[in-house]
Design an enzyme around this catalytic site. Structure first.
Site, PDB file in Angstrom:
ATOM      1  N   VAL A  40      75.490  59.120   1.425  1.00 43.76           N
ATOM      2  CA  VAL A  40      76.751  59.423   2.070  1.00 43.76           C
ATOM      3  C   VAL A  40      77.783  58.431   1.555  1.00 43.76           C
ATOM      4  O   VAL A  40      77.504  57.224   1.457  1.00 43.76           O
ATOM      5  CB  VAL A  40      76.640  59.312   3.608  1.00 43.76           C
ATOM      6  CG1 VAL A  40      77.995  59.528   4.273  1.00 43.76           C
ATOM      7  CG2 VAL A  40      75.620  60.308   4.144  1.00 43.76           C
ATOM      8  N   CYS A  41      78.957  58.933   1.170  1.00 40.91           N
ATOM      9  CA  CYS A  41      80.067  58.056   0.806  1.00 40.91           C
ATOM     10  C   CYS A  41      79.673  57.126  -0.338  1.00 40.91           C
ATOM     11  O   CYS A  41      79.108  57.548  -1.348  1.00 40.91           O
ATOM     12  CB  CYS A  41      80.504  57.300   2.061  1.00 40.91           C
ATOM     13  SG  CYS A  41      82.081  56.451   1.982  1.00 40.91           S
ATOM     14  N   THR A  42      79.910  55.823  -0.189  1.00 41.36           N
ATOM     15  CA  THR A  42      79.623  54.855  -1.245  1.00 41.36           C
ATOM     16  C   THR A  42      78.150  54.520  -1.366  1.00 41.36           C
ATOM     17  O   THR A  42      77.779  53.687  -2.204  1.00 41.36           O
ATOM     18  CB  THR A  42      80.422  53.566  -1.021  1.00 41.36           C
ATOM     19  OG1 THR A  42      80.193  53.097   0.313  1.00 41.36           O
ATOM     20  CG2 THR A  42      81.915  53.797  -1.227  1.00 41.36           C
TER      21      THR A  42
END
Length: 217
Positions: free
Chosen positions: A114-116
């Site tokens: 998720v995300c970074t």
């Protein structure tokens, strides 16, 4: 003769200091609610979800203290491993974290970020040439640092083979619901989104054909 009960899929969510709260707690809630929905229908719970970290206790962004269920040293096995995002600078430089991810990737059928969290998978050499995504603010940086990746914009999540990546923060909920659909069926995923009163953008992702190594697919 009774129907055999399928074993619960073991879902691990990797957390670390300065993890984004919704990146880890959003997916955790999705799998937890999916279990409640399934139980309410008189069926077995399809997921065994837990958080895993280098240390049992981590300090999330905003100061929220989270206690993981297990540590890397305990060597828990998973069917689905999801790496949350946040401020990943220290985690990227931590040899124990990166080495654990490399080892885990070789024995885990489905991998996700998720995300970074995508930066941690790329640092570990797990993301190499795949189609991926991350938070819109970080897409250019991900592409600059790993030019062989195909970084996608304008998708809540991207699937390439057995690797799933999502945009930032709330997009992790969309990805987790998609993983529930992959492993537990569309009906369970839709019922989970309804139970959460979440406006699931079911068609907001993109999938690339490829080999998938999961028993739940």
């Amino acid at each position: 003769m009774s129907t055999p009960v399928s074993p619960a899929q073991r879902v691990g969510i990797v957390v670390f200091d300065q993890v984004e709260v919704l990146d880890c707690c959003g997916p955790f809630e999705v799998f937890s609610v999916a279990n409640r929905v399934s139980h309410g229908r008189g069926k077995s719970e399809p997921f065994k979800v837990s958080m895993i970290a280098k240390e049992l206790e981590v300090s999330a962004r905003g100061g929220l203290v989270l206690r993981s269920h297990s540590t890397f040293a305990e060597g828990t096995e998973f069917d689905v491993l999801l790496v949350a995002g946040g401020v990943t600078d220290d985690a990227e430089r931590d040899d124990e974290t990166i080495n654990w991810l490399q080892h885990a990737a070789n024995r885990t059928p489905l991998l996700a970020s998720v995300c970074t969290g995508a930066f941690l998978l790329a640092t570990a050499g797990i993301l190499t040439t795949q189609r991926v995504t991350t938070h819109w603010e970080d897409q250019a940086e991900l592409q600059r640092r790993w030019p062989s990746l195909q970084v996608e914009a304008n998708h809540r999540w991207v699937r390439d083979g057995n690797i799933f990546t999502s945009g930032g923060i709330s997009a992790g909920i969309d990805l987790a619901l998609h993983l529930v659909e992959v492993c537990g069926g569309a009906d369970l995923a839709l019922a989970t989104a309804r139970q959460m009163e979440y406006d699931w953008r079911r068609a907001s992702g993109v999938a690339t054909a490829g080999e998938v190594r999961s028993a739940c697919i």
